[in-house]
Design an enzyme around this catalytic site. Structure first.
Site, PDB file in Angstrom:
ATOM      1  N   HIS A 201     -72.196   1.817  32.047  1.00 58.25           N
ATOM      2  CA  HIS A 201     -71.831   0.768  30.866  1.00 58.25           C
ATOM      3  C   HIS A 201     -71.470   1.671  29.630  1.00 58.25           C
ATOM      4  CE1 HIS A 201     -75.437   0.869  28.478  1.00 58.25           C
ATOM      5  NE2 HIS A 201     -75.971   0.974  29.760  1.00 58.25           N
ATOM      6  N   ASP A 218     -78.258   6.303  26.623  1.00 57.70           N
ATOM      7  CA  ASP A 218     -78.363   4.956  27.286  1.00 57.70           C
ATOM      8  C   ASP A 218     -76.836   4.313  26.414  1.00 57.70           C
ATOM      9  OD1 ASP A 218     -78.346   2.541  28.411  1.00 57.70           O
ATOM     10  OD2 ASP A 218     -80.121   2.023  27.329  1.00 57.70           O
ATOM     11  N   GLU A 252     -72.981  -4.603  29.306  1.00 57.18           N
ATOM     12  CA  GLU A 252     -74.080  -4.556  29.941  1.00 57.18           C
ATOM     13  C   GLU A 252     -75.361  -4.946  29.367  1.00 57.18           C
ATOM     14  OE1 GLU A 252     -77.530  -2.273  32.119  1.00 57.18           O
ATOM     15  OE2 GLU A 252     -76.663  -2.212  29.858  1.00 57.18           O
ATOM     16  N   GLU A 253     -75.613  -4.640  28.237  1.00 60.08           N
ATOM     17  CA  GLU A 253     -76.962  -4.716  27.664  1.00 60.08           C
ATOM     18  C   GLU A 253     -77.416  -5.977  27.416  1.00 60.08           C
ATOM     19  OE1 GLU A 253     -78.970  -2.452  27.481  1.00 60.08           O
ATOM     20  OE2 GLU A 253     -77.787  -0.524  27.153  1.00 60.08           O
ATOM     21  N   ASP A 280     -76.097   5.586  34.863  1.00 60.48           N
ATOM     22  CA  ASP A 280     -76.769   4.934  33.393  1.00 60.48           C
ATOM     23  C   ASP A 280     -78.060   5.539  33.160  1.00 60.48           C
ATOM     24  OD1 ASP A 280     -77.504   3.412  31.648  1.00 60.48           O
ATOM     25  OD2 ASP A 280     -77.606   1.196  32.540  1.00 60.48           O
ATOM     26  N   HIS A 363     -82.664   2.642  23.592  1.00 59.81           N
ATOM     27  CA  HIS A 363     -82.437   1.458  22.693  1.00 59.81           C
ATOM     28  C   HIS A 363     -83.174   1.725  21.332  1.00 59.81           C
ATOM     29  CE1 HIS A 363     -81.391  -1.989  25.539  1.00 59.81           C
ATOM     30  NE2 HIS A 363     -80.998  -0.696  26.320  1.00 59.81           N
TER      31      HIS A 363
END
Length: 482
Positions: A201, A218, A252-253, A280, A363
């Site tokens: 992603h 990420d 994706e998130e 990922d 994140h």
């Protein structure tokens, strides 16, 4: 990777209006525990459509997604669906072993060994920094939209510079996001309708960290590694027998939406995807072993994982090229491989570390390349595995490799035993290991005559990998089904 926050956040989600237009509603599958919890919190915004085997189909206002994203994974997780029929069908998908997995064989040794030397960690690192410099790539943010445009342009220029007019780079547009997915297609020369996919992603952050989520690991690391695989294939003018596609997924998130849209489209069109590898988070080495293969039944293919065991045993057993591996699990549909698995495709997800030892900064504003030591050598391991995966399934259309049995013993596998015989003194078996689909070594043998039989009638039904080290220095691998 999708992130789920501690359960306490569930109670901190702001209240929303009780009434919503049905056009803002969508379907999802989740655990019945989560479905009931959602309905209790948002009784006017959540409808449970069907419950079976601990899973439920829910129809809900999209505003509830913020609540979904706040839940602890131990309480349940979700996958979005475009309609009720697809959601209900996904509840009953039971992946089954298919015999063609045994047709995935290691035949391109010389070519693969040649191109692996071209993998460059510095090239991967430079691409990670490029992606990090957007500040955020959240799918609705201008930076995230621009990142997809720029990545397509970059991949197009790489094909143009390599004079590969046969390669197509296209957007896959989504009606739920302004960010687009990007697909590279390297057409198969002899079997173009059979497809091998590498993907990861492009977006970063989540609804709680949308404004500044540099996403170096990420998933800048996954996109950078895919770009490196693409660069190496171009440098070596790879023309496969079967079609190879490299994909950068949007959104994706927020529920694997980009990958799910493509997988669902492929499924409805009957596209024959032989296997899909998801990359990922591949830069942070938080565990002792090099590569952790995700084992989540229903989301990943145990049988395709066995093929990855075979690649790692064949190409990375020597001290010079050693890569160690083990298994890990998400326990939920944590990344884009799950979107493919839920539509019946074989998918695998090699990961950077084991479980809780993954990158602690993902994140967050601290997910930077600097916090990974400005070092992409860990990601380079995944670039090599991705190249092996693509080349050994798709095959090199112009390979001069000829299969020969003279350097290997004769092996025949029957229902209850393995029969072996060495053709000459240089093909004696020194050691043999049999590995099952969850990476357990269930049989090890170190004493061999020139010929003999090994009983395997005690093995449970399943697919296995046999790894033999010979006295000529070669490694022989063979998959079989009990």
């Amino acid at each position: 990777m999708k992130k789920f926050f501690p359960f306490i956040w569930f109670f901190l989600v702001l209240s929303t209006p009780l009434f919503a237009q049905k056009e803002n509603w969508t379907y999802a599958t989740t655990s019945h525990h989560l479905a009931n919890a959602l309905r209790d919190i948002h009784p006017r915004k959540v409808q449970i459509q069907k419950t079976e085997n601990g899973r439920s189909v829910v129809f809900f206002d999209r505003q509830v997604i913020a609540t979904l994203d706040s839940l602890n994974p131990k309480k349940g997780v979700y996958t979005l669906h475009s309609d009720k029929r697809t959601a209900i069908q996904s509840m009953f998908y039971n992946p089954k072993f298919e015999q063609e997995i045994l047709e995935f064989t290691v035949t391109e040794h010389d070519y693969v060994q040649k191109i692996l030397k071209d993998v460059n960690p510095e090239s991967i690192g430079q691409m990670i920094k490029t992606l990090e410099n957007y500040g955020t790539r959240f799918h609705t943010r201008p930076e995230g939209i621009q990142a997809s445009i720029d990545l397509k342009n970059r991949w197009e220029k790489m094909a143009l510079a390599s004079k590969r007019s046969d390669i197509k780079i296209e957007f896959f547009e989504h009606d739920f996001s302004p960010q687009k997915s990007i697909i590279i297609t390297i057409p198969g020369q002899t079997k173009p309708d059979e497809i091998v996919i590498l993907g990861g992603h492009l977006d970063s952050g989540d609804s709680f960290a949308a404004d500044f989520a540099p996403g170096a690991d990420d998933n800048g690391s996954g996109i950078a590694t895919l770009t490196e695989i693409y660069r190496v294939l171009l440098k070596n003018n790879f023309k496969p027998q079967k079609t190879v596609q490299i994909m950068a997924f949007a959104a994706e998130e927020v529920g694997l939406l980009g990958a799910k849209d493509i997988a669902e489209t492929y499924s409805k069109q009957g596209v024959n995807v032989l296997g899909m590898m998801n990359l990922d988070m591949v830069t942070y080495k938080g565990s002792d072993l090099d590569i952790y293969l995700t084992h989540d039944p229903g989301f990943t293919s145990s049988e395709l994982n066995v093929f990855l065991f075979e690649l790692l045993a064949h190409y990375h057993s020597s001290e010079k090229d050693l890569l160690t591996f083990g298994l890990t699990e998400c326990g939920y549909d944590c990344s884009d491989h799950a979107a493919w698995g839920q539509f019946g495709y074989k998918a695998v997800f090699p990961f950077e570390a084991d479980g809780d030892e993954m990158n602690p900064w993902y994140h967050s504003e601290d997910d930077t390349f600097e916090n990974m030591g400005n070092d992409a050598s860990h990601a380079a391991k995944f670039a090599k595995l991705g190249l092996e995966f693509v080349v050994e399934i798709a095959k090199n259309a112009h390979s001069s490799v000829k299969n020969s049995t003279k350097d290997f013993p004769f092996i025949r596998i029957e229902k209850s035993e393995i029969i072996y015989e060495s053709s000459n003194e240089s093909t004696q078996i020194l050691t043999m290991e049999i590995i099952n689909s969850v990476a357990e070594k269930i049989l090890t043998k170190n004493d061999f005559d020139k010929s003999g039989r090994i009983k395997i009638n005690s093995l449970e039904k399943g697919v296995y990998l046999m790894v033999m080290k010979l006295n000529n220095g070669k490694i022989m691998t063979k998959k079989f089904v009990r």
